[in-house]
Write a protein that holds these residues in place. Sequence first.
Motif, PDB file in Angstrom:
ATOM      1  N   CYS A   1       4.015  21.980  -1.000  1.00 52.41           N
ATOM      2  CA  CYS A   1       2.588  21.658  -1.000  1.00 52.41           C
ATOM      3  C   CYS A   1       2.015  21.670  -2.415  1.00 52.41           C
ATOM      4  N   ASN A   2       2.486  22.608  -3.257  1.00 45.48           N
ATOM      5  CA  ASN A   2       2.000  22.651  -4.635  1.00 45.48           C
ATOM      6  C   ASN A   2       2.430  21.424  -5.430  1.00 45.48           C
ATOM      7  N   ASP A   3       3.478  20.744  -4.958  1.00 47.96           N
ATOM      8  CA  ASP A   3       3.936  19.535  -5.633  1.00 47.96           C
ATOM      9  C   ASP A   3       3.053  18.330  -5.320  1.00 47.96           C
ATOM     10  N   SER A   4       1.966  18.561  -4.587  1.00 54.80           N
ATOM     11  CA  SER A   4       0.950  17.515  -4.454  1.00 54.80           C
ATOM     12  C   SER A   4       0.446  17.111  -5.831  1.00 54.80           C
ATOM     13  N   TYR A   5       0.606  18.008  -6.797  1.00 54.02           N
ATOM     14  CA  TYR A   5       0.283  17.671  -8.188  1.00 54.02           C
ATOM     15  C   TYR A   5       1.058  16.440  -8.631  1.00 54.02           C
TER      16      TYR A   5
ATOM     17  N   ALA B   1       4.239  15.491   0.358  1.00 50.42           N
ATOM     18  CA  ALA B   1       4.590  16.813  -0.182  1.00 50.42           C
ATOM     19  C   ALA B   1       4.076  17.827   0.816  1.00 50.42           C
ATOM     20  N   GLY B   2       4.737  18.974   0.907  1.00 51.30           N
ATOM     21  CA  GLY B   2       4.340  19.972   1.883  1.00 51.30           C
ATOM     22  C   GLY B   2       5.105  19.790   3.186  1.00 51.30           C
ATOM     23  N   CYS B   3       4.879  20.704   4.133  1.00 54.59           N
ATOM     24  CA  CYS B   3       5.659  20.647   5.371  1.00 54.59           C
ATOM     25  C   CYS B   3       5.160  19.601   6.337  1.00 54.59           C
ATOM     26  N   ALA B   4       4.071  18.887   6.010  1.00 53.34           N
ATOM     27  CA  ALA B   4       3.640  17.760   6.846  1.00 53.34           C
ATOM     28  C   ALA B   4       4.745  16.725   6.987  1.00 53.34           C
TER      29      ALA B   4
ATOM     30  N   GLU C   1       0.830  -1.195   0.000  1.00 55.25           N
ATOM     31  CA  GLU C   1       0.000   0.000   0.000  1.00 55.25           C
ATOM     32  C   GLU C   1       0.867   1.248   0.000  1.00 55.25           C
ATOM     33  N   PHE C   2       0.406   2.276  -0.728  1.00 55.52           N
ATOM     34  CA  PHE C   2       1.001   3.614  -0.662  1.00 55.52           C
ATOM     35  C   PHE C   2       0.087   4.488   0.201  1.00 55.52           C
ATOM     36  N   PHE C   3       0.693   5.322   1.026  1.00 60.37           N
ATOM     37  CA  PHE C   3      -0.074   6.254   1.841  1.00 60.37           C
ATOM     38  C   PHE C   3       0.323   7.676   1.474  1.00 60.37           C
ATOM     39  N   VAL C   4      -0.628   8.422   0.933  1.00 57.10           N
ATOM     40  CA  VAL C   4      -0.391   9.832   0.652  1.00 57.10           C
ATOM     41  C   VAL C   4      -0.584  10.600   1.957  1.00 57.10           C
ATOM     42  N   MET C   5       0.513  11.131   2.479  1.00 61.02           N
ATOM     43  CA  MET C   5       0.477  11.906   3.723  1.00 61.02           C
ATOM     44  C   MET C   5       0.994  13.315   3.432  1.00 61.02           C
ATOM     45  N   ALA C   6       0.360  13.951   2.453  1.00 64.25           N
ATOM     46  CA  ALA C   6       0.761  15.304   2.048  1.00 64.25           C
ATOM     47  C   ALA C   6       0.075  16.330   2.931  1.00 64.25           C
ATOM     48  N   GLY C   7       0.457  17.599   2.744  1.00 66.95           N
ATOM     49  CA  GLY C   7      -0.227  18.676   3.427  1.00 66.95           C
ATOM     50  C   GLY C   7       0.669  19.496   4.326  1.00 66.95           C
ATOM     51  N   CYS C   8       0.075  20.010   5.391  1.00 69.61           N
ATOM     52  CA  CYS C   8       0.734  21.009   6.237  1.00 69.61           C
ATOM     53  C   CYS C   8       1.036  20.458   7.623  1.00 69.61           C
ATOM     54  N   ASP C   9       2.032  21.068   8.254  1.00 66.76           N
ATOM     55  CA  ASP C   9       2.297  20.809   9.654  1.00 66.76           C
ATOM     56  C   ASP C   9       1.738  21.973  10.474  1.00 66.76           C
ATOM     57  N   GLY C  10       1.716  21.800  11.783  1.00 64.12           N
ATOM     58  CA  GLY C  10       1.207  22.844  12.664  1.00 64.12           C
ATOM     59  C   GLY C  10       1.628  22.591  14.095  1.00 64.12           C
ATOM     60  N   ARG C  11       1.186  23.488  14.974  1.00 64.28           N
ATOM     61  CA  ARG C  11       1.667  23.476  16.351  1.00 64.28           C
ATOM     62  C   ARG C  11       0.958  22.490  17.260  1.00 64.28           C
TER      63      ARG C  11
ATOM     64  N   ALA D   1      -2.936  15.933   6.097  1.00 66.05           N
ATOM     65  CA  ALA D   1      -2.967  16.964   7.135  1.00 66.05           C
ATOM     66  C   ALA D   1      -3.157  18.326   6.474  1.00 66.05           C
ATOM     67  N   TRP D   2      -3.911  19.203   7.112  1.00 69.91           N
ATOM     68  CA  TRP D   2      -4.119  20.524   6.524  1.00 69.91           C
ATOM     69  C   TRP D   2      -3.855  21.592   7.574  1.00 69.91           C
ATOM     70  N   TYR D   3      -3.546  22.788   7.091  1.00 76.56           N
ATOM     71  CA  TYR D   3      -3.409  23.941   7.982  1.00 76.56           C
ATOM     72  C   TYR D   3      -4.032  25.184   7.363  1.00 76.56           C
ATOM     73  N   GLU D   4      -3.661  25.469   6.090  1.00 78.15           N
ATOM     74  CA  GLU D   4      -4.148  26.707   5.487  1.00 78.15           C
ATOM     75  C   GLU D   4      -4.725  26.482   4.104  1.00 78.15           C
ATOM     76  N   GLN D   5      -4.884  27.569   3.356  1.00 77.42           N
ATOM     77  CA  GLN D   5      -5.736  27.534   2.171  1.00 77.42           C
ATOM     78  C   GLN D   5      -5.112  26.835   0.968  1.00 77.42           C
ATOM     79  N   LYS D   6      -3.791  26.727   0.934  1.00 78.91           N
ATOM     80  CA  LYS D   6      -3.182  25.962  -0.158  1.00 78.91           C
ATOM     81  C   LYS D   6      -3.503  24.480  -0.010  1.00 78.91           C
ATOM     82  N   ALA D   7      -3.665  24.034   1.224  1.00 81.68           N
ATOM     83  CA  ALA D   7      -4.097  22.652   1.442  1.00 81.68           C
ATOM     84  C   ALA D   7      -5.558  22.476   1.033  1.00 81.68           C
ATOM     85  N   VAL D   8      -6.357  23.534   1.158  1.00 79.77           N
ATOM     86  CA  VAL D   8      -7.757  23.463   0.748  1.00 79.77           C
ATOM     87  C   VAL D   8      -7.856  23.228  -0.755  1.00 79.77           C
ATOM     88  N   ILE D   9      -7.055  23.948  -1.555  1.00 77.06           N
ATOM     89  CA  ILE D   9      -7.143  23.742  -3.001  1.00 77.06           C
ATOM     90  C   ILE D   9      -6.584  22.379  -3.392  1.00 77.06           C
TER      91      ILE D   9
END
Length: 551
Positions: free
Chosen positions: A458-462, A431-434, A398-408, A490-498
Amino acid sequence: MDMFCYQCQETAKNEGCTVKGVCGKEPKTANLQDLLIYLLKGISIYTTKAKELEVKTLKADEFVMESLFMTITNANFDDTAFIEQIKEGLDLRDKIRAKAEEAGANFDDNKLYEGATWRAETEAEFITKANEVGVLQTEDEDVRSLRELITYGIKGMAAYTEHAYNLGYEKQELYDFMQEALVATTDDNLSADELVELTLETGKFGVEAMKQLDEANTERYGDPEITEVEIGTRDNPAILISGHDLKDMEQLLKQTAGTGVDVYTHSEMLPANYYPAFKKYDHFVGNYGNAWWQQKEEFEKFNGPILFTTNCIVPPKSDASYKDKIFTTGAAGLEGATHIEADENGDKNFREIIELAKECDAPEQIEEGTIVGGFAHNQVMELADKVVEAVKEGAIKEFFVMAGCDGRMNSREYYTEFAKELPEDTVILTAGCAKYRYNKLDLGDIDGIPRVLDAGQCNDSYSLAVIAMKLQEVFELDDINELPISYNVAWYEQKAVIVLLSLLYLGVKDIKLGPTLPAFLSENVASVLVDKFGISGIEEVETDIDEFLSA
């Protein structure tokens, strides 16, 4: 309440920030951002009509894009910058209206959205109006939820579009859609179902925006390569560059060459280390530190100046030693920091940063070793035969896509534990700081394939979407959801939303989204996403792994 903002994952009590933003945003800043969005909707009413009459609106197109980017979480904390942007927007709005009227348009002020007609001149008038035009202006909770979901999606799209624009790449349809979507959020006649459809269309254009940026980055700097990135330090004075804009990275490296000043990447700029064009600079050392939220502690030890090219700013404490060493550029801004503007050709002069760096001590080493990245779609496709063979032989289950953002939030330790607990026959695509939650763990490899494949920003989620679609083709599957790929984002801000909306547009289902579901999703809208797309929140690590692997 002094403000209302719930666009990021860390919003207070997962309901909304009403006194001060958890991100550090003051009420005045939050309200000015709301006023700018309100004005952008008015501008877009005129640009949309002007384009129907074949009137060119390029300056307005660029203004709307940049302004949307400025309002992303952690991008700009400079009230003066927002006031100047609003003044410019008012002037631009009226000029676009006049051009549209010259071309034959007729506007009835009594029927127009107020953001298209409101006028003011003084800062005091701006502040008064800013307190009236926020998110809660839309009273229906479900309509508000969908309007904000669309708005946050186009904010993320604007960020990716501006990075490509800085490299000379533009698509008129992206500008047009962002403005049409803004106009749609003012239309009280649109039903909830129509707004749901518009969210998917937002995802469609999100894919196009990420594709355009991928082309811009790779055609300018080459395809990312598998790279071991140094995370230690050298003894030279240095500059730390944060954010996402690779053109800023290029110009900084060129201008620091031969000066005796080293350059390190921070957080989301880490993937710059993967591009062939940047590897020729021997003063480009590697990456310093971790995800954006740890910067207060790490910047104290870096000693040299920091350049923020985009969002991911945490306002420093008043007594921070690095406070006077912060520089911003592009859509980024911070009260009291030096902002570097581009000239008419898009070039920037970083001499002031370089001269300051020469006066500073070398960075204090906070860790040592290397981390591996550079697994964007082109590089993974070169490994496709090896990957497919590993899947067919059962070495990769299995592959697990764990892209997105990190946070506090402490709850984000979930992602570290999730990575640790995954079976050894699984691979993480990120991809992204996650990735900073697990990219320094020793998770080994599978037949030479690292168990953490970092595609980049994060844009490299493409890239992750391209990889999935290519594997779908290789395995001759009708449905992308039949692939052995699970999504724990994981998400944090609006680039993760798109990114999320883009995945939904591509047909990906059963995504887990965490560490909390967005506060801006009403109960009914959340139910639609659950019923139609299978989106759910995270639970316990073992429970979620079992659920993914038994699906």
